[in-house]
Write a protein that holds these residues in place. Structure first.
Motif, short mmCIF file in Angstrom:
data_model
loop_
_atom_site.label_atom_id
_atom_site.label_comp_id
_atom_site.label_asym_id
_atom_site.label_seq_id
_atom_site.Cartn_x
_atom_site.Cartn_y
_atom_site.Cartn_z
N GLN A 117 0.83 -1.21 0.00
CA GLN A 117 0.00 0.00 0.00
C GLN A 117 0.86 1.26 0.00
O GLN A 117 0.54 2.25 -0.67
CB GLN A 117 -0.93 0.00 1.21
CG GLN A 117 -1.86 1.22 1.26
CD GLN A 117 -2.81 1.17 2.44
OE1 GLN A 117 -2.62 0.37 3.35
NE2 GLN A 117 -3.84 2.00 2.42
N GLN A 118 1.93 1.22 0.74
CA GLN A 118 2.83 2.38 0.80
C GLN A 118 3.39 2.70 -0.59
O GLN A 118 3.56 3.87 -0.94
CB GLN A 118 3.97 2.09 1.78
CG GLN A 118 4.90 3.27 2.01
CD GLN A 118 5.95 2.96 3.07
OE1 GLN A 118 5.99 1.87 3.63
NE2 GLN A 118 6.81 3.92 3.33
N ASP A 119 3.67 1.66 -1.37
CA ASP A 119 4.21 1.86 -2.72
C ASP A 119 3.14 2.31 -3.71
O ASP A 119 3.33 3.26 -4.47
CB ASP A 119 4.86 0.57 -3.24
CG ASP A 119 6.12 0.20 -2.48
OD1 ASP A 119 6.78 1.11 -1.96
OD2 ASP A 119 6.45 -1.00 -2.41
N LEU A 120 2.00 1.61 -3.69
CA LEU A 120 1.02 1.79 -4.75
C LEU A 120 0.04 2.94 -4.52
O LEU A 120 -0.45 3.53 -5.49
CB LEU A 120 0.24 0.48 -4.95
CG LEU A 120 1.08 -0.77 -5.26
CD1 LEU A 120 0.17 -1.94 -5.62
CD2 LEU A 120 2.08 -0.50 -6.38
N GLY A 121 -0.27 3.25 -3.26
CA GLY A 121 -1.22 4.33 -3.00
C GLY A 121 -0.74 5.66 -3.55
O GLY A 121 -1.47 6.38 -4.25
N GLU A 122 0.51 5.98 -3.26
CA GLU A 122 1.08 7.24 -3.74
C GLU A 122 1.26 7.21 -5.26
O GLU A 122 1.09 8.23 -5.93
CB GLU A 122 2.42 7.48 -3.05
CG GLU A 122 3.00 8.87 -3.28
CD GLU A 122 4.27 9.11 -2.48
OE1 GLU A 122 4.84 10.21 -2.60
OE2 GLU A 122 4.70 8.19 -1.75
N LEU A 123 1.59 6.02 -5.78
CA LEU A 123 1.79 5.89 -7.23
C LEU A 123 0.48 6.13 -7.99
O LEU A 123 0.47 6.79 -9.04
CB LEU A 123 2.34 4.50 -7.55
CG LEU A 123 2.60 4.17 -9.02
CD1 LEU A 123 3.56 5.18 -9.64
CD2 LEU A 123 3.13 2.75 -9.17
#
Length: 281
Positions: A42-48
């Protein structure tokens, strides 16, 4: 017309953001077989996902434009992290391509095939970018590991007060010779050593090139004022050296490290004798 499609696509991605991101995280976590937790994904994909919306809003589908700078930056960080964690380029790219799988039902349901294909091309381009960054990161990691192994394979050890030794194992090439010289010279300086022993017991064979590398190391040590001895001259090595016509000149050679250490200790004792006599006189 193209602008209308872009607006509809952007509206759809914005309205369904929470649901899309949640399913994207779930799909990627499952594809990585539990090697990353949902929180990490989630940390990687949410911001992406948020950066993707911004890029689509201002830059359309031109992924190489500056509007996609933040997206590429996030993908670079993700790719480098995955490379360090041991994931393959395919596993890294799939993390992005999984978004197509998540969005396909919603986008195809709009009946706007052009918009769907455009967004698919965006993800394809960005997926290729992750592979490029991942490959470069892996090359950097491998190069760094090779350098670390080189450092570990050329230790300089203190054998006695004033005596240091370099036990060589494996093939001696130009790069390794440079590392040996640098570490040996620094050790001579740090420990105020006057004798250096280069032990080649672990070197499988000696040819003209290896001999030249050894001579360079000895000359470098002599320039620092240290007497240098080469030990580990086995019968096979001695025969090869003679057959090749290699000349070590006035460099002392010994069959074993113990012989070389004994020789160095004798030389140190001999150097001390005149000083002692002078003191008594």
């Amino acid at each position: 017309m193209a602008q209308d499609r872009s607006d509809r696509l952007l509206d759809l991605l914005t309205d369904g953001q929470s649901d899309f991101v949640e399913r994207w995280i779930r799909t990627v976590t499952s594809s990585l077989a539990g090697r990353l937790t949902p929180a990490e994904v989630q940390q990687d994909l949410g911001e992406l996902y948020q950066a993707l919306l911004g890029a689509l809003r201002h830059g359309g589908t031109a992924t190489r434009g500056e509007e996609y700078g933040e997206v590429r930056s996030l993908l670079s960080e993700l790719s480098r992290n995955r490379a360090r964690q041991g994931f393959t380029p395919t596993e890294t790219a799939i993390s992005l391509f999984a978004l197509k799988e998540v969005l396909e039902p919603a986008l195809s349901g709009t009946g706007d095939l052009v918009a769907y294909l455009q967004f698919s091309r965006v993800l394809d381009d960005l997926g290729l970018y992750t592979v490029e960054v991942h490959a470069k990161a892996r090359e950097e990691i491998i190069a760094a590991q090779a350098e670390q192994l080189l450092e570990l394979s050329t230790p300089v050890v203190k054998l006695w007060d004033g005596i240091v030794g370099v036990p060589l194992v494996g093939t001696l090439d130009s790069a390794r010779t440079q590392v040996v010289m640098e570490k040996l010279l620094q050790s001579l300086l740090d420990q105020n050593a006057t004798h250096a022993i280069v032990d080649i017991t672990g070197v499988p064979s000696v040819d003209t090139q290896v001999a030249q590398h050894l001579l360079k190391t000895v000359v470098a040590a002599r320039m620092m004022g240290a007497e240098c001895t080469i030990s580990g001259i086995r019968p096979q090595i001695a025969q090869t050296i003679v057959a090749l016509g290699i000349e070590f000149g006035d460099i002392t050679t010994k069959a074993t490290l113990a012989d070389a250490l004994r020789h160095a200790l004798q030389r140190i004792d001999q150097a001390r004798v005149p000083v002692a006599i002078g003191g008594q006189a």
